[in-house]
Scaffold this active site. Sequence first.
Site, short mmCIF file in Angstrom:
data_model
loop_
_atom_site.label_atom_id
_atom_site.label_comp_id
_atom_site.label_asym_id
_atom_site.label_seq_id
_atom_site.Cartn_x
_atom_site.Cartn_y
_atom_site.Cartn_z
N SER A 84 0.84 -1.21 0.00
CA SER A 84 0.00 0.00 0.00
C SER A 84 0.87 1.25 0.00
CB SER A 84 -0.93 0.01 1.22
OG SER A 84 -1.79 -1.10 1.19
N THR B 68 14.00 4.32 10.61
CA THR B 68 14.98 3.24 10.76
C THR B 68 14.49 2.00 10.04
OG1 THR B 68 15.64 4.17 12.86
CG2 THR B 68 16.27 1.88 12.47
N SER C 97 5.00 -6.48 -2.27
CA SER C 97 4.74 -6.70 -0.85
C SER C 97 5.18 -8.11 -0.45
CB SER C 97 3.25 -6.53 -0.56
OG SER C 97 2.98 -6.84 0.78
N ASN D 2 -5.76 -9.05 -7.99
CA ASN D 2 -5.78 -9.82 -6.75
C ASN D 2 -7.06 -10.62 -6.55
OD1 ASN D 2 -6.34 -6.90 -6.54
ND2 ASN D 2 -7.18 -7.44 -4.55
N GLN E 180 0.67 -8.97 -6.64
CA GLN E 180 0.22 -10.36 -6.84
C GLN E 180 1.11 -11.11 -7.84
OE1 GLN E 180 -2.20 -12.10 -5.31
NE2 GLN E 180 -2.86 -10.39 -4.02
N HIS F 70 4.43 -10.12 2.11
CA HIS F 70 3.54 -11.14 2.70
C HIS F 70 2.67 -11.86 1.67
CE1 HIS F 70 -0.52 -9.09 2.99
NE2 HIS F 70 0.23 -8.01 2.81
N CYS G 202 -9.93 -6.57 1.67
CA CYS G 202 -10.23 -5.19 2.07
C CYS G 202 -11.69 -4.87 1.91
CB CYS G 202 -9.40 -4.24 1.23
SG CYS G 202 -7.73 -4.80 1.02
C1 LIG Z 1 -2.17 -7.03 -0.90
C2 LIG Z 1 -2.13 -6.08 -2.01
C3 LIG Z 1 -1.72 -4.74 -1.81
C4 LIG Z 1 -1.40 -4.19 -0.46
O1 LIG Z 1 -0.20 -4.68 0.06
P1 LIG Z 1 0.08 -4.52 1.65
O2 LIG Z 1 1.49 -4.96 1.81
O3 LIG Z 1 -0.90 -5.41 2.32
O4 LIG Z 1 -0.10 -3.08 1.98
C5 LIG Z 1 -1.67 -3.92 -2.91
N1 LIG Z 1 -1.98 -4.36 -4.14
C6 LIG Z 1 -2.37 -5.63 -4.38
C7 LIG Z 1 -2.68 -6.06 -5.76
C8 LIG Z 1 -2.47 -6.53 -3.31
O5 LIG Z 1 -2.87 -7.77 -3.55
#
Ligand SMILES: *Cc1c(COP(=O)(O)O)cnc(C)c1O
Length: 396
Positions: A72, A238, A200, A152, A180, A202, A325
């Site tokens: 994000s 940091t 991202s 996503n 993604q 995760h 979301c």
């Molecule tokens: C999960 C996702 C995000 C947001 O990433 P975060 O690390 O959770 O802030 C943005 N764009 C897409 C396409 C996502 O799937």
Amino acid sequence: MKTIYVDNAATTAMSDKAVEALTPYLKGVYGNPSSLHTVGQVAKEALEDARARFAKCINAEAKEIYFTSGGSEADNQCIRSAALNGLKKGKKHIISTAFEHHAVLHTLKKLEKEGFEVTYLDVHADGLVTAEQVAEAIRPDTALVTIMYANNEIGTIQPIREIGEVCKTAGVVFHTDAVQAAGHIPVDVKADNIDMLSVSAHKFHGPKGVGAIYCRKGILLNTFIEGGAQERGRRAGTENIGGVVSMTVALEEAVKNMAGNAVKLKKMRDRLIDGLLKIPHSRLNGDRKMRLPANVNMCFEGIEGEGLLLLLDAKGICASSGSACTSGSLDPSHVLLAIGLPHEVAHGSLRISLSEDNTDEDVDAILKAVPEVVGYLRNMSPVWEELEKGERKHLI
Ligand SMILES: *Cc1c(COP(=O)(O)O)cnc(C)c1O
């Protein structure tokens, strides 16, 4: 009861290697990379080593990578930066699509309030936009094109290389939300003609709260978090060194295993799609070929996605109706509406996003549970009764 987790587009479990890579930074390696002493410099070296390795995974250079708190933040910074730098040259137009992630859409909505004009390209019924659409929408005052690499919710993979080519020719900055895509399908910022990209950790078995921006040499990246000179002055604070190292290890692992994982995932995905399409009045959302290896997104007429999710959860199956979301809100997914589905149909959606940790037995269990639950919900649904009696027309 075994938990079957198939919501990997929302988040993934960390891989063993990613956890192992993170652990030393929780206690042993605690230095601040800005410190000049040895303890600080050990941390600094780890950070810069990770930057170089991370860059390699997407064919970038180390100095083109900026670490952030996640996808994000990366989206916000890239888009806002390109918009404001365009404005300096009198450019106030942005091109995007209607089915972007909210990190992109909400940033664009804000920019519209600040005087920018945004063209949201129509997404075709198959969940794809074309480079021709982008070419037609570009104007002399276009500051930025931002189009996601892979969606996503419905998993469709956009023709990013061609879109990048169009932008390059027109001299327009091209940003892509690759959250993604990275770690799941090959991403090569040079070959794909990408100027700015968001990632991202995760979403590919790395830790939460860490991500990255790729910003091509020569493209300006503005600072939005003011403070120290971290990330070459582009992002104060940091550094989350453990997170960055762990993310890098997770991405390297994902890239190394990508081809093998894709074969396994596509087999499971296709078995799910074929099996679930046997449910009457069901449909697959998004193109079947230009699709992430792990994504299944279906609609079942006459039911509510929320009910489906809760009953599947009671059977130990953790799936989603769309993006994490929007779940919890009663509006249907903006992505499904963008591909032209009527509200009634979009409400009955189910997203299954696999990971290589899933098994054929998981697929069997889902193929058994979903038809049972859909049948149960339809039996209770007044809408379904009207459909069955012919008082209402089937839309699927
Ligand atoms: C999960 C996702 C995000 C947001 O990433 P975060 O690390 O959770 O802030 C943005 N764009 C897409 C396409 C996502 O799937």
